[in-house]
Scaffold this active site. Structure first.
Site, mmCIF file in Angstrom:
data_model
loop_
_atom_site.group_PDB
_atom_site.id
_atom_site.type_symbol
_atom_site.label_atom_id
_atom_site.label_comp_id
_atom_site.label_asym_id
_atom_site.label_seq_id
_atom_site.Cartn_x
_atom_site.Cartn_y
_atom_site.Cartn_z
ATOM 1 N N GLY A 63 0.815 -1.210 0.000
ATOM 2 C CA GLY A 63 0.000 0.000 0.000
ATOM 3 C C GLY A 63 0.847 1.258 0.000
ATOM 4 O O GLY A 63 0.588 2.205 -0.745
ATOM 5 N N TYR A 64 1.884 1.246 0.832
ATOM 6 C CA TYR A 64 2.800 2.387 0.913
ATOM 7 C C TYR A 64 3.523 2.569 -0.417
ATOM 8 O O TYR A 64 3.649 3.683 -0.928
ATOM 9 C CB TYR A 64 3.796 2.136 2.042
ATOM 10 C CG TYR A 64 4.848 3.201 2.211
ATOM 11 C CD1 TYR A 64 4.545 4.399 2.856
ATOM 12 C CD2 TYR A 64 6.148 3.002 1.750
ATOM 13 C CE1 TYR A 64 5.512 5.381 3.035
ATOM 14 C CE2 TYR A 64 7.117 3.977 1.920
ATOM 15 C CZ TYR A 64 6.796 5.154 2.561
ATOM 16 O OH TYR A 64 7.757 6.127 2.730
#
Length: 229
Positions: free
Chosen positions: A137-138
């Site tokens: 996600g990051y």
């Protein structure tokens, strides 16, 4: 007196930037965030869970002026792989705090950055240089941030003499990161005050990198050093 607008000015890096610019006595500082920073001249609160479009429209119509420098220090970190639910949930969070913050910053800059002004995004070295399946996600959110910065650096929506930069820290030394990674080697982490001093130098038109630069922040013997990627 020059004007600085921070997006995310009440986070760890944002607070360091506020302190650095405020110490000069030459900058009036405004902050857009979900929480107040009591040390700035103006706070504009937004709701991170609501649609950003109408909120930014209200800010632009009722509050925002022209800024000599606009800096996005908003962001966060979350782990999780694409294989598990944690990874899916982490992207939702990272999209809000990283990608949408960068998108909002670019939009505001296209209307409110002064000629010859500086626009800075906060990216991530790991997302720029290598895969990171353990924090999907990051990685995706920061990659999107880099794409926004690249598009802004074309200057199609800015003044011809604006400068767009993206800093790429590996890990910022913040209380949140220390809590998340208590066993890490902090000596390799970038000190937020040093990063803030670098941003202040560029905003004051000293040793400014060329437009479109991605600047990796590497740490050597406790000092933050720049490397252009």
């Amino acid at each position: 007196m020059k004007n600085l607008l921070l997006i995310g000015g009440n986070g760890a890096l944002g607070k360091a930037v506020v302190n650095a610019f405020k110490a000069t006595g030459a900058w009036r500082i405004s902050n857009i965030d979900v929480t107040h920073n009591d040390d700035v001249d103006e706070n504009y609160l937004i709701d991170g869970n609501s649609s950003i479009g109408p909120q930014v429209r209200t800010l632009r119509e009722e509050h925002l002026e022209t800024y000599d420098s606009i800096i996005c220090t908003a962001g966060g970190w979350a782990g999780g792989s694409i294989k598990d639910e944690e990874g899916l949930e982490s992207f939702d969070i990272m999209h809000k705090v990283c990608t949408m913050s960068a998108l909002m910053t670019g939009h505001i800059a296209s209307h409110h950055l002064a000629p010859s002004g500086l626009l800075v995004f906060t990216g991530a070295k790991v997302a720029f240089t290598e895969p990171a399946p353990g924090m999907i996600g990051y990685h995706v959110a920061k990659t999107a941030t880099h794409a926004i910065a690249q598009n802004m650096a074309t200057l199609d929506d800015l003044h011809d003499d604006n400068v767009v930069l993206t800093i790429l820290p590996e890990t910022l030394d913040t209380p949140g990161n220390r809590e998340a990674m208590p066993d890490a080697d902090y000596s390799t982490w970038a000190d937020c005050d040093q990063v803030a001093s670098l941003l202040k130098m560029w905003a004051n038109e000293e040793n400014v990198p060329k437009n479109g630069s991605f600047v990796a922040l590497e740490v050597s013997e406790g000092s933050v050093c720049t490397k252009f990627l």
